[in-house]
Motif scaffolding. Sequence first.
Motif, PDB file in Angstrom:
ATOM      1  N   SER A  14       5.283  -1.547   5.007  1.00 24.46           N
ATOM      2  CA  SER A  14       6.103  -0.559   5.055  1.00 24.46           C
ATOM      3  C   SER A  14       6.696  -0.423   3.507  1.00 24.46           C
ATOM      4  O   SER A  14       7.136   0.528   2.946  1.00 24.46           O
ATOM      5  N   ARG A  15       6.775  -1.798   2.868  1.00 20.92           N
ATOM      6  CA  ARG A  15       7.617  -1.527   1.685  1.00 20.92           C
ATOM      7  C   ARG A  15       6.675  -1.041   0.564  1.00 20.92           C
ATOM      8  O   ARG A  15       7.082  -0.060  -0.302  1.00 20.92           O
ATOM      9  N   VAL A  53       0.712   4.120  22.568  1.00 19.43           N
ATOM     10  CA  VAL A  53       0.878   2.611  22.268  1.00 19.43           C
ATOM     11  C   VAL A  53       0.963   2.678  20.596  1.00 19.43           C
ATOM     12  O   VAL A  53       0.233   3.015  19.664  1.00 19.43           O
ATOM     13  N   VAL A  54       2.428   2.131  20.407  1.00 16.92           N
ATOM     14  CA  VAL A  54       3.063   2.345  19.248  1.00 16.92           C
ATOM     15  C   VAL A  54       2.082   1.432  18.122  1.00 16.92           C
ATOM     16  O   VAL A  54       2.062   1.801  16.800  1.00 16.92           O
ATOM     17  N   SER A  55       1.598   0.250  18.593  1.00 16.06           N
ATOM     18  CA  SER A  55       0.889  -0.702  17.610  1.00 16.06           C
ATOM     19  C   SER A  55      -0.447   0.013  17.052  1.00 16.06           C
ATOM     20  O   SER A  55      -0.845  -0.784  16.044  1.00 16.06           O
ATOM     21  N   ASP A  56      -0.826   0.901  17.568  1.00 15.39           N
ATOM     22  CA  ASP A  56      -1.948   1.548  17.093  1.00 15.39           C
ATOM     23  C   ASP A  56      -1.752   2.242  15.939  1.00 15.39           C
ATOM     24  O   ASP A  56      -2.463   2.718  15.000  1.00 15.39           O
ATOM     25  N   TYR A  57      -0.376   2.598  15.600  1.00 13.96           N
ATOM     26  CA  TYR A  57       0.099   3.145  14.317  1.00 13.96           C
ATOM     27  C   TYR A  57       0.957   2.218  13.431  1.00 13.96           C
ATOM     28  O   TYR A  57       0.828   2.356  12.208  1.00 13.96           O
ATOM     29  N   PHE A  58       1.876   1.685  14.105  1.00 10.14           N
ATOM     30  CA  PHE A  58       2.737   0.738  13.283  1.00 10.14           C
ATOM     31  C   PHE A  58       3.076  -0.631  14.084  1.00 10.14           C
ATOM     32  O   PHE A  58       3.283  -0.610  15.184  1.00 10.14           O
ATOM     33  N   LEU A  60       5.237  -4.140  14.031  1.00  7.38           N
ATOM     34  CA  LEU A  60       6.491  -4.855  13.566  1.00  7.38           C
ATOM     35  C   LEU A  60       6.158  -5.989  12.952  1.00  7.38           C
ATOM     36  O   LEU A  60       5.436  -6.996  13.403  1.00  7.38           O
ATOM     37  N   SER A  61       6.871  -6.146  11.814  1.00 10.11           N
ATOM     38  CA  SER A  61       6.665  -7.315  10.924  1.00 10.11           C
ATOM     39  C   SER A  61       8.005  -7.886  10.405  1.00 10.11           C
ATOM     40  O   SER A  61       8.988  -7.212  10.779  1.00 10.11           O
ATOM     41  N   SER A  62       7.960  -8.660   9.324  1.00  6.81           N
ATOM     42  CA  SER A  62       9.266  -9.031   8.766  1.00  6.81           C
ATOM     43  C   SER A  62       8.913  -9.629   7.516  1.00  6.81           C
ATOM     44  O   SER A  62       7.661  -9.907   7.035  1.00  6.81           O
ATOM     45  N   TYR A  63       9.643  -9.824   6.416  1.00 12.86           N
ATOM     46  CA  TYR A  63       9.643 -10.496   5.057  1.00 12.86           C
ATOM     47  C   TYR A  63      11.218 -11.115   4.765  1.00 12.86           C
ATOM     48  O   TYR A  63      12.140 -10.617   5.317  1.00 12.86           O
ATOM     49  N   LYS A  64      10.715 -11.866   3.740  1.00 13.64           N
ATOM     50  CA  LYS A  64      12.045 -12.851   3.394  1.00 13.64           C
ATOM     51  C   LYS A  64      12.376 -12.084   1.848  1.00 13.64           C
ATOM     52  O   LYS A  64      11.465 -12.102   1.026  1.00 13.64           O
ATOM     53  N   ASP A  65      13.859 -11.974   1.668  1.00 15.67           N
ATOM     54  CA  ASP A  65      13.946 -11.333   0.268  1.00 15.67           C
ATOM     55  C   ASP A  65      14.320 -12.327  -0.584  1.00 15.67           C
ATOM     56  O   ASP A  65      14.150 -13.527  -0.135  1.00 15.67           O
ATOM     57  N   SER A  66      14.803 -12.291  -1.768  1.00 16.63           N
ATOM     58  CA  SER A  66      15.055 -13.190  -2.723  1.00 16.63           C
ATOM     59  C   SER A  66      16.080 -14.298  -2.555  1.00 16.63           C
ATOM     60  O   SER A  66      16.038 -15.430  -3.149  1.00 16.63           O
ATOM     61  N   SER A  67      17.107 -13.783  -1.266  1.00 19.48           N
ATOM     62  CA  SER A  67      17.947 -14.678  -1.152  1.00 19.48           C
ATOM     63  C   SER A  67      17.433 -15.799   0.231  1.00 19.48           C
ATOM     64  O   SER A  67      18.211 -16.279   0.633  1.00 19.48           O
ATOM     65  N   GLY A  68      16.433 -15.606   0.445  1.00 21.76           N
ATOM     66  CA  GLY A  68      15.679 -15.988   1.708  1.00 21.76           C
ATOM     67  C   GLY A  68      15.987 -15.575   3.095  1.00 21.76           C
ATOM     68  O   GLY A  68      15.405 -15.894   4.297  1.00 21.76           O
ATOM     69  N   GLU A  70      15.706 -13.063   6.272  1.00 25.34           N
ATOM     70  CA  GLU A  70      14.535 -12.331   6.658  1.00 25.34           C
ATOM     71  C   GLU A  70      15.038 -10.925   7.011  1.00 25.34           C
ATOM     72  O   GLU A  70      15.951 -10.475   7.789  1.00 25.34           O
ATOM     73  N   ASN A  71      14.051  -9.950   6.749  1.00 29.65           N
ATOM     74  CA  ASN A  71      14.294  -8.318   6.890  1.00 29.65           C
ATOM     75  C   ASN A  71      13.100  -7.812   7.731  1.00 29.65           C
ATOM     76  O   ASN A  71      11.937  -8.381   7.555  1.00 29.65           O
ATOM     77  N   LYS A  72      13.543  -6.857   8.343  1.00 26.74           N
ATOM     78  CA  LYS A  72      12.679  -5.891   9.256  1.00 26.74           C
ATOM     79  C   LYS A  72      11.697  -5.256   8.385  1.00 26.74           C
ATOM     80  O   LYS A  72      11.802  -4.523   7.421  1.00 26.74           O
ATOM     81  N   SER A  73      10.183  -5.243   8.847  1.00 23.01           N
ATOM     82  CA  SER A  73       9.363  -4.358   7.953  1.00 23.01           C
ATOM     83  C   SER A  73       8.318  -4.024   9.178  1.00 23.01           C
ATOM     84  O   SER A  73       8.218  -4.308  10.261  1.00 23.01           O
ATOM     85  N   TYR A  74       7.341  -2.831   8.555  1.00 24.94           N
ATOM     86  CA  TYR A  74       6.256  -2.480   9.577  1.00 24.94           C
ATOM     87  C   TYR A  74       5.053  -2.586   8.756  1.00 24.94           C
ATOM     88  O   TYR A  74       4.953  -2.438   7.604  1.00 24.94           O
ATOM     89  N   LEU A  75       4.075  -2.881   9.455  1.00 28.27           N
ATOM     90  CA  LEU A  75       2.633  -2.576   8.991  1.00 28.27           C
ATOM     91  C   LEU A  75       2.060  -1.229   9.681  1.00 28.27           C
ATOM     92  O   LEU A  75       2.087  -1.252  10.560  1.00 28.27           O
ATOM     93  N   PHE A  76       1.684  -0.506   8.471  1.00 27.83           N
ATOM     94  CA  PHE A  76       1.025   0.655   8.696  1.00 27.83           C
ATOM     95  C   PHE A  76      -0.571   0.757   9.243  1.00 27.83           C
ATOM     96  O   PHE A  76      -1.148   0.143   8.071  1.00 27.83           O
ATOM     97  N   THR A  77      -1.103   1.092  10.132  1.00 27.36           N
ATOM     98  CA  THR A  77      -2.463   1.277  10.315  1.00 27.36           C
ATOM     99  C   THR A  77      -2.806   2.630   9.519  1.00 27.36           C
ATOM    100  O   THR A  77      -1.963   3.454   9.171  1.00 27.36           O
ATOM    101  N   LYS A  78      -3.796   2.849   9.429  1.00 31.35           N
ATOM    102  CA  LYS A  78      -4.459   4.188   8.755  1.00 31.35           C
ATOM    103  C   LYS A  78      -4.036   5.236   9.419  1.00 31.35           C
ATOM    104  O   LYS A  78      -3.633   6.370   8.752  1.00 31.35           O
ATOM    105  N   ILE A  79      -4.108   5.358  10.900  1.00 32.71           N
ATOM    106  CA  ILE A  79      -3.442   6.445  11.610  1.00 32.71           C
ATOM    107  C   ILE A  79      -2.060   6.701  11.428  1.00 32.71           C
ATOM    108  O   ILE A  79      -1.576   7.397  11.497  1.00 32.71           O
TER     109      ILE A  79
END
Length: 250
Positions: A14-15, A53-58, A60-68, A70-79
Amino acid sequence: MKELVQTVIKTIDSREIADMLGVKHYKIIEKLEGTKDGKYKGIIPILTDHNFVVSDYFILSSYKDSSGRENKSYLFTKIGCDFIANKFQGEKGILFSAKYVKKFEEIESENQESQNKLVTSSKLETQIAVLREYYTKIDEIKAHIDDFKNSVPLYSIECKELQALVRKVGIKALGGYKTPAYNNNSLRSKVYSDIQHQLRREFGVERYEAIKRCQFEIAKKIIEEYKPPTVLVNQITLLNSEISLDLAVV
């Protein structure tokens, strides 16, 4: 050979979606989850309410910023990307569609390359395994052949070699060639027979020709180290000495 099966879910973070659209990342999260004030419900809650089914589209994921943190993000499928593209009109929507379509083509190409490498690696491992099995069987066959060669009785030429060695050692035990003891047929036969008897007794065979090929060198050593029994030594010494005395008297 086990078939190689690999399932790859192709997604865009999503970023990266935010970068493609030229908006802040939190705006993408709001578009998916809705705003905190409730004025905009969000795509995911609506899909959930209608049993999609939400996971067909998005996803849920996460990532760590420069301070360490953890922040929420999403992985987008093609649809999922198709879904967001429809939310943006005009030039921004067109450019986003062009970018994410190209991105998925790159992902597909990378996945295909990785898949090809995996398949090639798998084939190579299979070929190595086949070669290892092949050479193992060759080693086993060679071992069986060696066992067979060593377990069979002596060849004719080896028997003749032992016979020649028996004569050589016997002549030495008799005091030499053409000595009185050697010229005595009865005594000479006793010495040769005693050597052969010792050889048969060592290997537990009726005829020394039945000695196994793997024992050939041992048989030669036994003959070479042969020492006549005292009774034969005395007869040899006496016979050779008597002739010598007779010659001395004359």
